[in-house]
Design a protein around this motif. Structure first.
Motif, PDB file in Angstrom:
ATOM      1  N   ARG A 134       0.848  -1.204   0.000  1.00 25.75           N
ATOM      2  CA  ARG A 134       0.000   0.000   0.000  1.00 25.75           C
ATOM      3  C   ARG A 134       0.878   1.247   0.000  1.00 25.75           C
ATOM      4  O   ARG A 134       1.855   1.322   0.739  1.00 25.75           O
ATOM      5  CB  ARG A 134      -0.902   0.023   1.231  1.00 25.75           C
ATOM      6  N   SER A 135       0.492   2.226  -0.811  1.00 30.90           N
ATOM      7  CA  SER A 135       1.213   3.499  -0.840  1.00 30.90           C
ATOM      8  C   SER A 135       0.894   4.279   0.430  1.00 30.90           C
ATOM      9  O   SER A 135      -0.276   4.500   0.752  1.00 30.90           O
ATOM     10  CB  SER A 135       0.799   4.310  -2.063  1.00 30.90           C
ATOM     11  N   VAL A 136       1.929   4.663   1.172  1.00 26.89           N
ATOM     12  CA  VAL A 136       1.730   5.406   2.416  1.00 26.89           C
ATOM     13  C   VAL A 136       2.270   6.832   2.341  1.00 26.89           C
ATOM     14  O   VAL A 136       1.976   7.651   3.212  1.00 26.89           O
ATOM     15  CB  VAL A 136       2.359   4.667   3.621  1.00 26.89           C
ATOM     16  N   ARG A 137       3.026   7.137   1.299  1.00 34.37           N
ATOM     17  CA  ARG A 137       3.572   8.485   1.142  1.00 34.37           C
ATOM     18  C   ARG A 137       3.974   8.687  -0.308  1.00 34.37           C
ATOM     19  O   ARG A 137       4.542   7.785  -0.925  1.00 34.37           O
ATOM     20  CB  ARG A 137       4.796   8.642   2.046  1.00 34.37           C
ATOM     21  N   THR A 138       3.686   9.868  -0.850  1.00 34.21           N
ATOM     22  CA  THR A 138       4.092  10.215  -2.217  1.00 34.21           C
ATOM     23  C   THR A 138       4.578  11.658  -2.233  1.00 34.21           C
ATOM     24  O   THR A 138       3.911  12.546  -1.710  1.00 34.21           O
ATOM     25  CB  THR A 138       2.916  10.056  -3.208  1.00 34.21           C
ATOM     26  N   LEU A 139       5.744  11.864  -2.816  1.00 31.89           N
ATOM     27  CA  LEU A 139       6.300  13.196  -3.038  1.00 31.89           C
ATOM     28  C   LEU A 139       6.471  13.360  -4.540  1.00 31.89           C
ATOM     29  O   LEU A 139       7.018  12.475  -5.204  1.00 31.89           O
ATOM     30  CB  LEU A 139       7.655  13.350  -2.346  1.00 31.89           C
ATOM     31  N   GLY A 189       8.617  -0.934  10.830  1.00 31.58           N
ATOM     32  CA  GLY A 189       8.541  -2.036   9.883  1.00 31.58           C
ATOM     33  C   GLY A 189       9.418  -1.790   8.677  1.00 31.58           C
ATOM     34  O   GLY A 189      10.164  -0.816   8.600  1.00 31.58           O
ATOM     35  N   ILE A 190       9.307  -2.709   7.705  1.00 30.13           N
ATOM     36  CA  ILE A 190      10.071  -2.605   6.470  1.00 30.13           C
ATOM     37  C   ILE A 190       9.180  -1.975   5.411  1.00 30.13           C
ATOM     38  O   ILE A 190       8.019  -2.359   5.240  1.00 30.13           O
ATOM     39  CB  ILE A 190      10.558  -3.992   6.016  1.00 30.13           C
ATOM     40  N   TYR A 191       9.745  -1.011   4.692  1.00 31.13           N
ATOM     41  CA  TYR A 191       9.040  -0.290   3.649  1.00 31.13           C
ATOM     42  C   TYR A 191       9.884  -0.300   2.377  1.00 31.13           C
ATOM     43  O   TYR A 191      11.084  -0.542   2.434  1.00 31.13           O
ATOM     44  CB  TYR A 191       8.785   1.164   4.065  1.00 31.13           C
ATOM     45  N   VAL A 192       9.241  -0.024   1.249  1.00 27.26           N
ATOM     46  CA  VAL A 192       9.958   0.096  -0.018  1.00 27.26           C
ATOM     47  C   VAL A 192       9.825   1.535  -0.490  1.00 27.26           C
ATOM     48  O   VAL A 192       8.726   2.094  -0.538  1.00 27.26           O
ATOM     49  CB  VAL A 192       9.393  -0.870  -1.085  1.00 27.26           C
ATOM     50  N   LEU A 193      10.954   2.125  -0.805  1.00 31.61           N
ATOM     51  CA  LEU A 193      11.014   3.467  -1.369  1.00 31.61           C
ATOM     52  C   LEU A 193      11.194   3.297  -2.875  1.00 31.61           C
ATOM     53  O   LEU A 193      12.156   2.665  -3.315  1.00 31.61           O
ATOM     54  CB  LEU A 193      12.198   4.226  -0.773  1.00 31.61           C
ATOM     55  N   ARG A 194      10.250   3.800  -3.679  1.00 36.01           N
ATOM     56  CA  ARG A 194      10.366   3.730  -5.137  1.00 36.01           C
ATOM     57  C   ARG A 194      10.554   5.148  -5.666  1.00 36.01           C
ATOM     58  O   ARG A 194       9.768   6.040  -5.363  1.00 36.01           O
ATOM     59  CB  ARG A 194       9.126   3.110  -5.759  1.00 36.01           C
TER      60      ARG A 194
END
Length: 103
Positions: A58-63, A83-88
């Motif tokens: 799930r997208s939790v932040r967008t810049l 937790g572990i997140y993915v930065l794209r």
């Protein structure tokens, strides 16, 4: 002295980084507690989008930046659970992902 819009943006961007031939992304520090510095380098000016996804995708932040040079960003994560997140990171037609750990 009249500056072109492109040069004016570059001068105003105090967090601009030197360009790189290919998209490179760095996250400092990792693991993160409250905020991280994200360094994004590429050539020229491009539209830039930085997304953060949780472990469920799930997208939790967008810049989003419409037209920017290589840049250093501050990513605030103090409102996200540990937790572990993915930065794209997407810069023009290039995409790169990084795993980040939020404590």
């Amino acid at each position: 002295l009249q500056l072109s819009p492109r040069r004016a943006r570059l001068i105003r961007s105090v967090d601009a980084l030197p360009p790189a031939d290919v998209l490179t992304v760095g996250v400092i520090p990792n693991p993160v507690r409250t905020e991280a510095t994200v360094e994004v380098q590429f050539s020229g000016f491009r539209p830039l989008q930085v997304d953060v996804f949780d472990a469920l995708g799930r997208s939790v932040r967008t810049l989003t930046y419409p037209d920017t040079p290589s840049i250093r960003l501050t990513l605030t994560v103090d409102d996200l659970p540990a937790g572990i997140y993915v930065l794209r990171v997407r810069a023009g037609d290039e995409t790169q992902g990084k795993r980040i750990l939020i404590k």
